[in-house]
Design an enzyme around this catalytic site. Sequence first.
Site, PDB file in Angstrom:
ATOM      1  N   ASP A  41       1.682   7.227  -1.214  1.00 29.51           N
ATOM      2  CA  ASP A  41       1.659   6.518  -2.490  1.00 29.51           C
ATOM      3  C   ASP A  41       2.274   7.422  -3.546  1.00 29.51           C
ATOM      4  O   ASP A  41       2.632   8.573  -3.258  1.00 29.51           O
ATOM      5  CB  ASP A  41       0.232   6.116  -2.873  1.00 29.51           C
ATOM      6  CG  ASP A  41       0.197   4.765  -3.595  1.00 29.51           C
ATOM      7  OD1 ASP A  41       1.030   4.560  -4.502  1.00 29.51           O
ATOM      8  OD2 ASP A  41      -0.643   3.924  -3.252  1.00 29.51           O
ATOM      9  N   TYR A 160      10.280 -10.880  -8.297  1.00 25.62           N
ATOM     10  CA  TYR A 160       9.301 -10.618  -7.233  1.00 25.62           C
ATOM     11  C   TYR A 160       9.472 -11.559  -6.037  1.00 25.62           C
ATOM     12  O   TYR A 160       9.597 -11.090  -4.898  1.00 25.62           O
ATOM     13  CB  TYR A 160       7.883 -10.717  -7.801  1.00 25.62           C
ATOM     14  CG  TYR A 160       6.799 -10.487  -6.776  1.00 25.62           C
ATOM     15  CD1 TYR A 160       6.467  -9.203  -6.367  1.00 25.62           C
ATOM     16  CD2 TYR A 160       6.096 -11.563  -6.227  1.00 25.62           C
ATOM     17  CE1 TYR A 160       5.462  -8.991  -5.424  1.00 25.62           C
ATOM     18  CE2 TYR A 160       5.089 -11.361  -5.292  1.00 25.62           C
ATOM     19  CZ  TYR A 160       4.782 -10.076  -4.897  1.00 25.62           C
ATOM     20  OH  TYR A 160       3.794  -9.875  -3.958  1.00 25.62           O
ATOM     21  N   LYS A 164      10.551 -10.635  -2.010  1.00 22.12           N
ATOM     22  CA  LYS A 164       9.713 -10.973  -0.870  1.00 22.12           C
ATOM     23  C   LYS A 164      10.435 -11.927   0.090  1.00 22.12           C
ATOM     24  O   LYS A 164      10.247 -11.848   1.310  1.00 22.12           O
ATOM     25  CB  LYS A 164       8.391 -11.573  -1.355  1.00 22.12           C
ATOM     26  CG  LYS A 164       7.509 -10.567  -2.100  1.00 22.12           C
ATOM     27  CD  LYS A 164       7.217  -9.319  -1.265  1.00 22.12           C
ATOM     28  CE  LYS A 164       6.235  -8.388  -1.936  1.00 22.12           C
ATOM     29  NZ  LYS A 164       5.911  -7.194  -1.124  1.00 22.12           N
TER      30      LYS A 164
END
Length: 267
Positions: A41, A160, A164
Amino acid sequence: MTAASEGTTPRSYVVTGAGSGIGAATAALLRSRGHRVIGIDLRGSDIDADLSTGEGRRSVADAVRGAVGDTVDAVIAVAGVALPTSLTVRVNYFGAIATLEELLPLLRNSPAPRAVVVASFSALQQNDAELVDLLRAGDEDAAVARADELVGENQGDLIYPSTKRAIAEWVRERAVTPEWAASGIPLNAVGPGIILTPMTEPLLATAEGRDALMQVVPMPLAGPARPEAIAEVLAWLSDAPNAHITGQVVFIDGGADAVIRGPRVFD
């Protein structure tokens, strides 16, 4: 009960986005079963890396080798953002692909390698066709420029779902190629619906907010899911018994896909 106590062989996993949400839930679940998990991360994980940058992406493979050696049994690419900016392009698409491709040589050394990407139910929603095409072409600079244009046109909300859609299509295309299928590596994606997170919980706290979200993502089975529900599916898809499912996008959406697209998706 751990995997070792059940008589199964512990596996090594790399989980991106392990600091919160689905990534954190997945890492916790795998560790509870006795597996070795290397979390990645921005900060506060086993490996700190910024997947929005070329330098951060290139650092991942060496850092993983330093942690577990030359073999990784599974890669679960969860890291993503939902901001209406070009950062979403860099992380959700190019960051995810770079993670998988950089770690592919380590996966090939496993007797049962697996890879899974977190897409989204939004892959089925409205997107920007031009941005999707640029993503699929692998042109990061042009894709970032197009995302910036969308922001300037007050259409940043299309970024977004475009990322995807593109990552889901990438998975379906690449899963059956020699570099993945012929190497014995199932490559799949999951498409979560609405997930209970600190961001969505205030919206779901009122009847009005819940109704508004359900209009966009209708989830007749059990409603919004907790991150742990997605983690269970990710854990199965990335485990050794999944030897034949590949190129699939498994929607974990409480039935939203079936509601919106209906039964005739095989025509």
